[in-house]
Design an enzyme around this catalytic site. Structure first.
Site, PDB file in Angstrom:
ATOM      1  N   HIS A  38      11.510  -4.193   3.659  1.00 37.02           N
ATOM      2  CA  HIS A  38      10.645  -3.006   3.657  1.00 37.02           C
ATOM      3  C   HIS A  38       9.347  -3.219   2.879  1.00 37.02           C
ATOM      4  O   HIS A  38       8.371  -2.500   3.087  1.00 37.02           O
ATOM      5  CB  HIS A  38      11.403  -1.777   3.122  1.00 37.02           C
ATOM      6  CG  HIS A  38      11.617  -1.774   1.643  1.00 37.02           C
ATOM      7  ND1 HIS A  38      12.655  -2.443   1.040  1.00 37.02           N
ATOM      8  CD2 HIS A  38      10.928  -1.172   0.632  1.00 37.02           C
ATOM      9  CE1 HIS A  38      12.609  -2.254  -0.260  1.00 37.02           C
ATOM     10  NE2 HIS A  38      11.564  -1.486  -0.547  1.00 37.02           N
ATOM     11  N   ASP A  39       9.318  -4.205   1.990  1.00 38.58           N
ATOM     12  CA  ASP A  39       8.089  -4.484   1.232  1.00 38.58           C
ATOM     13  C   ASP A  39       7.390  -5.753   1.711  1.00 38.58           C
ATOM     14  O   ASP A  39       6.589  -6.341   0.967  1.00 38.58           O
ATOM     15  CB  ASP A  39       8.400  -4.602  -0.262  1.00 38.58           C
ATOM     16  CG  ASP A  39       8.574  -3.252  -0.934  1.00 38.58           C
ATOM     17  OD1 ASP A  39       8.092  -2.249  -0.375  1.00 38.58           O
ATOM     18  OD2 ASP A  39       9.185  -3.199  -2.017  1.00 38.58           O
TER      19      ASP A  39
ATOM     20  N   LYS B 202       3.711  -6.595   1.099  1.00 43.73           N
ATOM     21  CA  LYS B 202       3.177  -7.039  -0.184  1.00 43.73           C
ATOM     22  C   LYS B 202       2.672  -8.477  -0.127  1.00 43.73           C
ATOM     23  O   LYS B 202       1.994  -8.936  -1.057  1.00 43.73           O
ATOM     24  CB  LYS B 202       4.237  -6.893  -1.277  1.00 43.73           C
ATOM     25  CG  LYS B 202       4.480  -5.445  -1.677  1.00 43.73           C
ATOM     26  CD  LYS B 202       5.460  -5.335  -2.827  1.00 43.73           C
ATOM     27  CE  LYS B 202       5.634  -3.874  -3.262  1.00 43.73           C
ATOM     28  NZ  LYS B 202       6.595  -3.756  -4.379  1.00 43.73           N
TER      29      LYS B 202
ATOM     30  N   ASP C 261      14.968   3.522  -2.129  1.00 45.33           N
ATOM     31  CA  ASP C 261      13.885   2.826  -2.829  1.00 45.33           C
ATOM     32  C   ASP C 261      13.666   3.429  -4.210  1.00 45.33           C
ATOM     33  O   ASP C 261      13.504   2.716  -5.218  1.00 45.33           O
ATOM     34  CB  ASP C 261      12.613   2.924  -1.989  1.00 45.33           C
ATOM     35  CG  ASP C 261      11.545   1.927  -2.405  1.00 45.33           C
ATOM     36  OD1 ASP C 261      11.869   0.968  -3.134  1.00 45.33           O
ATOM     37  OD2 ASP C 261      10.383   2.108  -1.990  1.00 45.33           O
TER      38      ASP C 261
END
Length: 315
Positions: free
Chosen positions: A180-181, A184, A262
């Protein structure tokens, strides 16, 4: 085959002999519950003789169609058959005096289905390994939050289970959590690892990670909307989230679960700019903003899971 009213076989044709791997003499007089057949269901459990289509038809008068059963030939070979049964009823009688059972061999079809299932499992394993590699790459750029994505995926999976979602849907949710990140990757590492609070400009840059993650994965043909879940995991029910300001039902249910998972993981873990705040403060955050920022059902499931069921966040 024809079976009399006591369930015993009285007639067998050559096709039945070929499929069963037995002669007519070997089968005459047997009943459907005879241990000889070693009958099993599709899941491998024994198939009770009284549930055999022929016995059901004899007992109820109702025809049975396309019942799948595994049988074992005298050679030990397992074959799969699809069975139909029809009652033979004399005029005026309520109960059949016999039943005609027809069946055909579907072993090759079952084997093809098994090969396809094995292939799908290998593809799913390969996809998961690829996503894990991507998550590891993100962690290498942001070592202070190593394991965050994996833990969020596990928490999201468990919240999904608490909500009563299917294992398949929960598994898709876990995979989305795992990456989900991913956006980044596009954020400068000096911002990701900054040991103090970020400036407004730096925060704006960090907030682009949801959209960047969507752009990275949107053309990948997942069986579930992984890219859209990632795109929406920072949206909030009141429309005050980012990057699109979605609200309510505009946000995918999976993204709403991921949002809560999260927050629980992030607040309970150490960060370069602060120590871990702990699970109590994390629960207070989602309860305080229940239905405003976070989906009420998801918050209730998470709180119930932790406070009532004693769930511990992954280490």
């Amino acid at each position: 085959m024809i079976q009399g009213e006591d369930g015993r076989i009285t007639a067998v044709n050559p096709a039945a002999e070929r499929i069963q791997g037995r002669t007519a003499d070997e089968m005459m007089g047997l009943t459907s519950d005879a241990p000889t057949w070693e009958a099993v269901r599709e899941d491998g459990h024994p198939f009770p003789g009284n549930e055999h289509p022929s016995m059901v038809t004899l007992n109820t008068g109702a025809p049975q169609t396309s019942v799948v059963m595994g049988i074992t030939r005298p050679s030990g070979e397992r074959r799969w058959i699809s069975i139909n049964s029809e009652p033979i009823v004399d005029d005026g009688d309520a109960r059949p005096r016999a039943v005609v059972t027809t069946f055909h061999d579907i072993t090759e079809r079952k084997q093809a289905e098994q090969r396809m299932a094995d292939y799908v499992r290998r593809l799913e394993a390969s996809m998961e390994q690829t996503l894990q590699a991507v998550a590891t790459m993100v962690e290498m750029r942001d070592p202070y939050t190593a394991g965050h994505e994996r833990r969020v995926g596990l928490i999201a999976f468990d919240i999904g289970r608490e909500l009563g979602w299917s294992d398949e849907r929960c598994r898709a949710l876990q995979l989305a959590g795992l990456v989900h990140d991913i956006g980044k990757i596009a954020i400068p590492s000096e911002i990701l690892t900054k040991p103090s609070h970020l400036s407004d400009l730096e925060m704006m840059i960090v907030r682009t990670h949801a959209e960047r993650g969507y752009e990275i994965l949107r053309d990948v043909q997942f069986p579930h909307p992984i890219a859209e879940i990632i795109y929406s995991h920072h949206e909030r029910m009141d429309g005050q989230g980012y990057p699109r300001g979605l609200s309510g039902n505009e946000i995918l249910p999976e993204a709403r679960v991921l949002a809560v998972a999260d927050v629980l993981e992030s607040m309970s873990s150490h960060r370069p700019y602060r120590p871990a705040l702990g699970i109590d403060l994390a629960l207070a955050e989602i309860e305080l903003n229940r239905a405003s920022k976070y989906d009420a059902d998801v918050v209730d499931a998470a709180v119930r899971m932790i406070r009532v069921n004693g769930y511990a966040l992954p280490a």
